[in-house]
Design a protein around this motif. Sequence first.
Motif, mmCIF file in Angstrom:
data_model
loop_
_atom_site.group_PDB
_atom_site.id
_atom_site.type_symbol
_atom_site.label_atom_id
_atom_site.label_comp_id
_atom_site.label_asym_id
_atom_site.label_seq_id
_atom_site.Cartn_x
_atom_site.Cartn_y
_atom_site.Cartn_z
ATOM 1 N N GLU A 1 -19.419 -23.929 32.328
ATOM 2 C CA GLU A 1 -18.550 -23.483 31.232
ATOM 3 C C GLU A 1 -18.361 -24.651 30.281
ATOM 4 N N GLN A 2 -18.386 -24.368 28.973
ATOM 5 C CA GLN A 2 -18.200 -25.400 27.968
ATOM 6 C C GLN A 2 -17.016 -25.029 27.086
ATOM 7 N N TYR A 3 -16.256 -26.051 26.697
ATOM 8 C CA TYR A 3 -15.049 -25.855 25.895
ATOM 9 C C TYR A 3 -14.951 -26.914 24.811
ATOM 10 N N HIS A 4 -14.260 -26.580 23.713
ATOM 11 C CA HIS A 4 -13.783 -27.621 22.806
ATOM 12 C C HIS A 4 -12.721 -28.392 23.601
ATOM 13 N N GLY A 5 -12.581 -29.679 23.357
ATOM 14 C CA GLY A 5 -11.561 -30.453 24.050
ATOM 15 C C GLY A 5 -10.174 -29.845 23.894
ATOM 16 N N GLN A 6 -9.857 -29.394 22.666
ATOM 17 C CA GLN A 6 -8.530 -28.815 22.404
ATOM 18 C C GLN A 6 -8.330 -27.503 23.170
ATOM 19 N N CYS A 7 -9.382 -26.691 23.249
ATOM 20 C CA CYS A 7 -9.270 -25.412 23.954
ATOM 21 C C CYS A 7 -9.062 -25.638 25.454
ATOM 22 N N TYR A 8 -9.756 -26.621 26.017
ATOM 23 C CA TYR A 8 -9.597 -26.926 27.443
ATOM 24 C C TYR A 8 -8.158 -27.341 27.721
ATOM 25 N N ASP A 9 -7.587 -28.141 26.826
ATOM 26 C CA ASP A 9 -6.189 -28.553 26.986
ATOM 27 C C ASP A 9 -5.246 -27.361 26.863
ATOM 28 N N LYS A 10 -5.514 -26.446 25.916
ATOM 29 C CA LYS A 10 -4.675 -25.257 25.745
ATOM 30 C C LYS A 10 -4.656 -24.406 27.014
ATOM 31 N N LEU A 11 -5.784 -24.375 27.719
ATOM 32 C CA LEU A 11 -5.868 -23.603 28.964
ATOM 33 C C LEU A 11 -5.162 -24.279 30.130
ATOM 34 N N GLY A 12 -4.711 -25.507 29.929
ATOM 35 C CA GLY A 12 -4.034 -26.231 31.004
ATOM 36 C C GLY A 12 -5.008 -26.897 31.964
ATOM 37 N N ALA A 13 -6.188 -27.288 31.462
ATOM 38 C CA ALA A 13 -7.207 -27.984 32.262
ATOM 39 C C ALA A 13 -7.486 -27.238 33.567
ATOM 40 N N PRO A 14 -8.085 -26.041 33.496
ATOM 41 C CA PRO A 14 -8.266 -25.217 34.691
ATOM 42 C C PRO A 14 -9.104 -25.852 35.795
ATOM 43 N N TYR A 15 -9.947 -26.839 35.463
ATOM 44 C CA TYR A 15 -10.766 -27.505 36.477
ATOM 45 C C TYR A 15 -10.364 -28.963 36.646
ATOM 46 N N GLY A 16 -9.119 -29.255 36.356
ATOM 47 C CA GLY A 16 -8.606 -30.613 36.503
ATOM 48 C C GLY A 16 -8.841 -31.437 35.252
ATOM 49 N N LYS A 17 -8.282 -32.625 35.250
ATOM 50 C CA LYS A 17 -8.435 -33.519 34.113
ATOM 51 C C LYS A 17 -9.916 -33.847 33.943
ATOM 52 N N ALA A 18 -10.396 -33.723 32.709
ATOM 53 C CA ALA A 18 -11.807 -33.999 32.436
ATOM 54 C C ALA A 18 -12.051 -35.500 32.450
ATOM 55 N N SER A 19 -12.951 -35.925 33.305
ATOM 56 C CA SER A 19 -13.280 -37.345 33.361
ATOM 57 C C SER A 19 -14.356 -37.641 32.327
ATOM 58 N N PRO A 20 -14.313 -38.832 31.724
ATOM 59 C CA PRO A 20 -15.339 -39.159 30.737
ATOM 60 C C PRO A 20 -16.702 -39.307 31.407
ATOM 61 N N ARG A 21 -17.741 -38.946 30.674
ATOM 62 C CA ARG A 21 -19.095 -39.090 31.209
ATOM 63 C C ARG A 21 -19.401 -40.562 31.390
ATOM 64 N N PRO A 22 -19.969 -40.946 32.533
ATOM 65 C CA PRO A 22 -20.309 -42.367 32.740
ATOM 66 C C PRO A 22 -21.317 -42.840 31.690
ATOM 67 N N LYS A 23 -21.181 -44.081 31.285
ATOM 68 C CA LYS A 23 -22.101 -44.638 30.298
ATOM 69 C C LYS A 23 -23.364 -45.120 30.988
ATOM 70 N N GLY A 24 -24.470 -45.062 30.274
ATOM 71 C CA GLY A 24 -25.737 -45.541 30.817
ATOM 72 C C GLY A 24 -26.428 -44.511 31.674
ATOM 73 N N LYS A 25 -27.562 -44.895 32.204
ATOM 74 C CA LYS A 25 -28.350 -43.999 33.048
ATOM 75 C C LYS A 25 -27.746 -43.895 34.439
ATOM 76 N N ALA A 26 -27.946 -42.750 35.040
ATOM 77 C CA ALA A 26 -27.512 -42.577 36.431
ATOM 78 C C ALA A 26 -28.418 -43.392 37.332
ATOM 79 N N LYS A 27 -27.834 -44.039 38.328
ATOM 80 C CA LYS A 27 -28.615 -44.833 39.272
ATOM 81 C C LYS A 27 -29.253 -43.925 40.300
ATOM 82 N N ARG A 28 -30.476 -44.241 40.676
ATOM 83 C CA ARG A 28 -31.176 -43.441 41.679
ATOM 84 C C ARG A 28 -31.266 -44.177 42.960
#
Length: 97
Positions: free
Chosen positions: A70-97
């Motif tokens: 599911e994708q949301y505008h940041g404001q819309c996710y907040d209006k819904l009361g963060a149904p899947y918990g507080k959104a964590s920021p995406r980690p910077k850089g490449k994912a480690k393998r």
Amino acid sequence: MSTVLLGTRATSLPVTKGQWLSKCSYCHTDIGRSSNGKGSKVAVVANVYVGRTGKDSPPGRAGIRWDRTEQYHGQCYDKLGAPYGKASPRPKGKAKR
């Protein structure tokens, strides 16, 4: 009967100029920013996992599976009361393998 599980999580992503994502699951309008910078600056993406409940559910995690994104505008996710918990920021850089 399936239910949304705690493994579901949300991540916030910056939306850059000229980038378009999907439609918002709340307001059903496009998530993105035009080349002039107008539009949403932050999107929230949630991977939703479901599982079977009740006596018919398999033991362990066997009944848990990814169901949808599911994708949301940041404001819309907040209006819904963060149904899947507080959104964590995406980690910077490449994912480690």
